[in-house]
Design an enzyme around this catalytic site. Sequence first.
Site, short mmCIF file in Angstrom:
data_model
loop_
_atom_site.label_atom_id
_atom_site.label_comp_id
_atom_site.label_asym_id
_atom_site.label_seq_id
_atom_site.Cartn_x
_atom_site.Cartn_y
_atom_site.Cartn_z
N GLY A 32 0.74 -0.99 0.14
CA GLY A 32 -0.14 -0.09 -0.06
C GLY A 32 0.90 1.21 -0.13
O GLY A 32 0.27 2.17 0.30
N GLU A 75 5.09 -6.40 1.00
CA GLU A 75 4.59 -7.19 -0.45
C GLU A 75 4.51 -5.86 -1.55
O GLU A 75 3.27 -5.93 -2.02
CB GLU A 75 3.35 -7.93 -0.52
CG GLU A 75 3.32 -9.00 0.38
CD GLU A 75 2.13 -9.59 0.88
OE1 GLU A 75 1.91 -10.81 1.34
OE2 GLU A 75 1.06 -9.19 0.15
N TYR A 82 -9.79 3.13 -12.86
CA TYR A 82 -9.61 3.79 -11.22
C TYR A 82 -9.71 5.18 -11.59
O TYR A 82 -9.49 5.82 -10.42
CB TYR A 82 -8.34 3.42 -10.87
CG TYR A 82 -8.00 1.93 -10.82
CD1 TYR A 82 -8.99 1.00 -10.25
CD2 TYR A 82 -6.82 1.55 -11.36
CE1 TYR A 82 -8.73 -0.23 -10.14
CE2 TYR A 82 -6.57 -0.05 -11.24
CZ TYR A 82 -7.65 -0.98 -10.48
OH TYR A 82 -7.58 -2.29 -10.44
N CYS A 128 -13.24 2.24 -29.76
CA CYS A 128 -14.59 2.80 -30.25
C CYS A 128 -15.47 2.81 -28.95
O CYS A 128 -16.69 2.02 -28.57
CB CYS A 128 -15.12 1.82 -31.39
SG CYS A 128 -14.25 1.96 -32.83
N GLU A 129 -15.00 3.61 -27.95
CA GLU A 129 -15.68 3.81 -26.68
C GLU A 129 -14.91 4.95 -26.28
O GLU A 129 -13.93 5.15 -26.67
CB GLU A 129 -15.50 2.67 -25.65
CG GLU A 129 -16.93 1.68 -25.37
CD GLU A 129 -16.31 0.56 -24.56
OE1 GLU A 129 -16.41 0.69 -23.34
OE2 GLU A 129 -16.32 -0.58 -25.04
C1 LIG Z 1 -1.97 -6.67 -4.88
C2 LIG Z 1 -1.12 -6.87 -3.57
C3 LIG Z 1 -0.09 -6.37 -3.15
C4 LIG Z 1 0.63 -5.14 -3.72
O1 LIG Z 1 -0.15 -4.08 -3.80
P1 LIG Z 1 0.57 -2.39 -4.22
O2 LIG Z 1 -0.36 -1.61 -4.06
O3 LIG Z 1 1.15 -2.64 -5.74
O4 LIG Z 1 1.77 -2.48 -3.48
C5 LIG Z 1 0.37 -6.91 -1.83
N1 LIG Z 1 -0.21 -7.82 -1.44
C6 LIG Z 1 -1.54 -8.37 -1.81
C7 LIG Z 1 -1.84 -9.69 -1.10
C8 LIG Z 1 -1.82 -8.00 -3.07
O5 LIG Z 1 -3.08 -8.39 -3.28
#
Ligand SMILES: *Cc1c(COP(=O)(O)O)cnc(C)c1O
Length: 410
Positions: free
Chosen positions: A218, A259, A302, A328-329
Site C-alpha cells: 500500500g 509485499e 480507477y 470505439c468507446e
Molecule cells: C496487490 C497486492 C499487493 C501489492 O499492492 P501494491 O499496491 O501494488 O503495492 C500486495 N499484497 C497483496 C496480497 C496484494 O493483493
Amino acid sequence: MKHTDLQQIAKQFKGPLYVYDAEKIKSQYQRLTSAFKGVDQLRVHYATKALNNISILKYIESLGAGLDTVSIQEVQLGIKAGFNPSKIIYTPNGVSLNEIEEVAKLGVQINIDNLSILEQFGSKYPEIPVCIRINPHVMAGGNSNISVGHIDSKFGISIHQMPHLLRIIELTKMKINGIHMHTGSDILDIDVFLYATEILFDAARNFDSLEFIDFGSGFKVPYKEGDIETNIEELGDKLTEKFNAFCAEYGRSLTLAFEPGKFLVSEAGYFLTKVNVVKQTTSTVFAQVDSGFNHLIRPMLYGSFHHIENITNPSGRERFYSVVGYICETDTFGSNRRIAEISEGDYLAFRNAGAYCQTMSSNYNSRFRPAEVLWHQGEAHLIREEERFEDLLRNQIEIDFKHAKELKEA
Ligand SMILES: *Cc1c(COP(=O)(O)O)cnc(C)c1O
C-alpha cells in the site's frame, strides 16, 4: 530515464510499447531495504500481479527479493523465473481448496484468508504451516476498488472473528507460522498504518509459533509533481521500533515482510505511443494516440492520473490537449493536459506505467498487446514482442459451417 533514451527506443522499436528502467526498480528496492535495516530479518515479496514479465521477475529475483503471488499461475511463473519456492508467498482470495493444495505441494508459503478453507486445509494437512490473513478493518485510503481493509471488504479474516479462528486452530492442531495484513493500495498517513500494525501485533499474541509478520503493501508513489507519497524512511524508523519491541516481548526474532508491487515498479515504467491524429474541435484539441484502454486501462478503470509528455518535441511551446485513444468507446487518458506542442507522428510518454498497466492489457477491438523493453545498463532489451495476428486466433476453434451443411444435404 532521459528523454533522449526514450526517443531512441521509440525510434528503434516503434510503438505502442512499454519501457522499464531496471535502475529505478533497483533503487526503489534498496530504498525499502535500507529504510528497514534496523530489523534482524527483512523479506520483500514483490507483488507479481503489478508486472509479471519473466525477465522483470528474474531481475527482481537477482536483487534478492521474494515473491507475492495471488494465483497458481503466478507461483509457476515465479518458480520458472528462478525464485526458490520458500521465498514465495501465496495470498489468494476465494480460490478453491484444490488450488491451495497444489501450491502447498510446490513448497510455497500458503496464506489463507477465510475460515472455511482454513478449517478444511488444517483438517487435511495439520503438518503444513500456514499464514493467516487478518483484516484489521482500517481504511488506508485510496480508491474504493483497491482499498481492501474496510469493514465490508471481502479480504482477510475479520479481526472480530478471532475466537472462531482460534477454535479452528485448536481443533485441527494446525500450525500458524505467519500473520498477514494488506489494507489497501495507498498508505497516505503513516499513523493510520501504524494503528493497523498495532491491531496485527495484538492478533499475533494469540500464536506461539510465528516465524514472520507480513505487513502487505500500500505504499503510495507520486504520480505528479507535489503528490503525496508514503514516506518510507519515516515508516521504516517508526515500524522498526515497534517491530523490534514486539519481538522482544514475543521472545524471538521474527522476519518482517512486505509485499510491494507499485512501489518497486510503477515509476520504472513508461508507455510510449505515437500520435495518429491531432483533432481540433470547437472546444478541445484532441491528441489521438495509437493505443487505448486495451493497453492501459487505469485512467478509465480507477480514474488514475498518468503524467503525459511529448518526447519528440519536449521543449515545444505548451498547449492544452485531451489525450485519447482509438477504441470505439470513450477512452480518455488525460483531459486538458499542458503538453509541449504535438504534431501528428510525435511520440508521447506516459509516466508511472510500470504497475498494473501491461498486466491489465487486453485484445479489445482485436488489437495486439504491445511489446515490452527493459532498459538495463544503458541498453534496450526487447523482453516481449508485440503480438501478431496468430495470437488473436490462438486457442480458438473454427467451425466450418458451409462444409457441414453440404455434408448434411448430400
Ligand atoms: C496487490 C497486492 C499487493 C501489492 O499492492 P501494491 O499496491 O501494488 O503495492 C500486495 N499484497 C497483496 C496480497 C496484494 O493483493
